[in-house]
Design a protein around this motif. Sequence first.
Motif, short mmCIF file in Angstrom:
data_model
loop_
_atom_site.label_atom_id
_atom_site.label_comp_id
_atom_site.label_asym_id
_atom_site.label_seq_id
_atom_site.Cartn_x
_atom_site.Cartn_y
_atom_site.Cartn_z
N GLU A 1 -9.04 6.89 4.06
CA GLU A 1 -7.77 6.16 4.04
C GLU A 1 -7.86 4.87 4.85
O GLU A 1 -7.30 3.84 4.47
CB GLU A 1 -6.64 7.04 4.58
N ALA A 2 -8.54 4.94 5.97
CA ALA A 2 -8.59 3.79 6.88
C ALA A 2 -9.31 2.59 6.25
O ALA A 2 -9.13 1.45 6.71
CB ALA A 2 -9.29 4.18 8.18
N SER A 3 -10.10 2.83 5.21
CA SER A 3 -10.87 1.74 4.60
C SER A 3 -10.16 1.13 3.40
O SER A 3 -10.71 0.26 2.72
CB SER A 3 -12.24 2.26 4.16
N VAL A 4 -8.92 1.57 3.13
CA VAL A 4 -8.18 1.09 1.96
C VAL A 4 -6.88 0.43 2.42
O VAL A 4 -6.10 1.02 3.18
CB VAL A 4 -7.85 2.24 0.99
N ARG A 5 -6.64 -0.78 1.96
CA ARG A 5 -5.41 -1.48 2.33
C ARG A 5 -4.19 -0.90 1.61
O ARG A 5 -4.32 -0.27 0.55
CB ARG A 5 -5.55 -2.97 2.00
N GLY A 6 -3.04 -1.12 2.21
CA GLY A 6 -1.81 -0.53 1.72
C GLY A 6 -1.52 -0.84 0.26
O GLY A 6 -1.62 -1.99 -0.17
N GLY A 7 -1.16 0.19 -0.49
CA GLY A 7 -0.75 0.04 -1.88
C GLY A 7 -1.87 0.15 -2.89
O GLY A 7 -1.63 0.46 -4.07
N ILE A 8 -3.11 -0.11 -2.48
CA ILE A 8 -4.21 -0.14 -3.44
C ILE A 8 -4.51 1.25 -3.99
O ILE A 8 -4.64 1.45 -5.21
CB ILE A 8 -5.47 -0.77 -2.81
N ARG A 9 -4.62 2.24 -3.12
CA ARG A 9 -4.92 3.60 -3.59
C ARG A 9 -3.82 4.09 -4.54
O ARG A 9 -4.11 4.67 -5.60
CB ARG A 9 -5.06 4.57 -2.41
N GLU A 10 -2.57 3.86 -4.19
CA GLU A 10 -1.46 4.33 -5.02
C GLU A 10 -1.50 3.69 -6.41
O GLU A 10 -1.26 4.36 -7.42
CB GLU A 10 -0.13 4.01 -4.34
N ASN A 11 -1.82 2.40 -6.46
CA ASN A 11 -1.88 1.71 -7.75
C ASN A 11 -3.04 2.22 -8.60
O ASN A 11 -2.89 2.41 -9.82
CB ASN A 11 -2.00 0.20 -7.54
N VAL A 12 -4.19 2.43 -7.99
CA VAL A 12 -5.34 2.93 -8.74
C VAL A 12 -5.07 4.35 -9.24
O VAL A 12 -5.41 4.69 -10.38
CB VAL A 12 -6.62 2.89 -7.89
#
Length: 448
Positions: A389-400
């Motif tokens: 999680e710490a390596s992903v900026r906000g919103g990117i994981r949710e969109n993918v």
Amino acid sequence: MSSCASSPLGSWLAGAGGEFNSVLEFRKDAFGTSVYAAQPLPAGEVAVSCPFSLAITPTSALRCFSSLLKPSASTPSNHHLMTLYLALHLVYPSSSELPKGLQLEHYPYVETLPRPDEMRTPCYYTDEELRLLEGTNLVGATRDRLQGWKVEWEQLKELLGDKEVAEKLSWESFLWACTILSSRAFPSSLIEGPSADSTPVLFPGVDMLNHRLGAKASWITDVNEPAVREPKGKLAIVLDEGVEKDQQAFNTYGPKPNEELLLGYGFTTPSNPSDLVALKLSLPPSSTWLIDLPTTLSALNIPDLRHFVPRSGVIPPALLAQMRLLVASEEDVEAFNENGMGGNRGWEEVLGFLGWENELGVLDALQGMLEMKLAGLKRGEQVAREVEEASVRGGIRENVEEYRRGQIDVLEAALVWRQERFEETVGKAKEAGIDFMMEDVEEEEDEE
């Protein structure tokens, strides 16, 4: 919070005959800078308008830097012209820094645009964030887009006769310009009227409204009003639905699948009804062909091997038609030749049916294609879970995740459609008196 109308962008628009509605204001939110209503805004109101004189077009862009190009240079493409003009605003952030021969007219607009570090399209993903896309079409699409834009960047630097400008035109500034253009451009038909050769156009201010699927908004232009000369024309966004106080005012980009939204804009729409899955046929080695496949498909006007499956899961008829030739036996090819391609008969009729065994062969191959695609998405899902999680900026994981979920839903619907089509085909074949090797059919049914 700041009033759109009294902002530097709003004042600049107003000075040329454009406007922001007086109740709208800019606010920072999860999407960056968005447009909200400080007071209720009734339906029928103009949210924002931009005069054609402030629009950025390939022609207006070239006029601002034509003297910087090599005299012997070929005419740059429209994409070259637009992206170079935008990028130069980053290269020279102040008009006082401009070299001789360069005129940049859109600083008030560019200053409102998201900075490179605010971009969230896959072209800006870190290596770890790109792992979230594992197993999806966007892995290759992102790579291809970056490679294509880098080629254009190198070409542009070669076209520039001013060495200092060429050296300052960084990849970062050009990538930013390409992303801005791909996510904010309107068609030139809004200025010129209907045309077969539409070019990208930017309308400052108008592009500040975010997209919402189903938003009721109209693009109004006076281009078709003969009494209005082009310099006096403008594009306006009229809201066809009211906006409550403290709610965001939206535009609509039309029905776009999440794959396109994520790649070009950096966001997705939850449970997007416009989602599609791209399927591309691969032709077998030519030594195995019973018929010249590329020539035949071109003659039938279905040369494109890329197809799109919608949310319903219904397989495009053109894909099924192509697959009938791919799995065809000698007997099937004879049937195809007997159908003929002369007269007014289109591919729908010529390749609508070649035989019952051929039809089952198509459905068998289709099942393999869909299951392979689905398995790749699910394997990629596991890879994505391993990204910290710490390596992903906000919103990117949710969109993918939203994008991947839509792809899986479409493929599962397509497998259901395929099974129903298989059972229907077997039933019709039996009615036609065809005696298959039933153990093969029963074995396939058991596998479902």
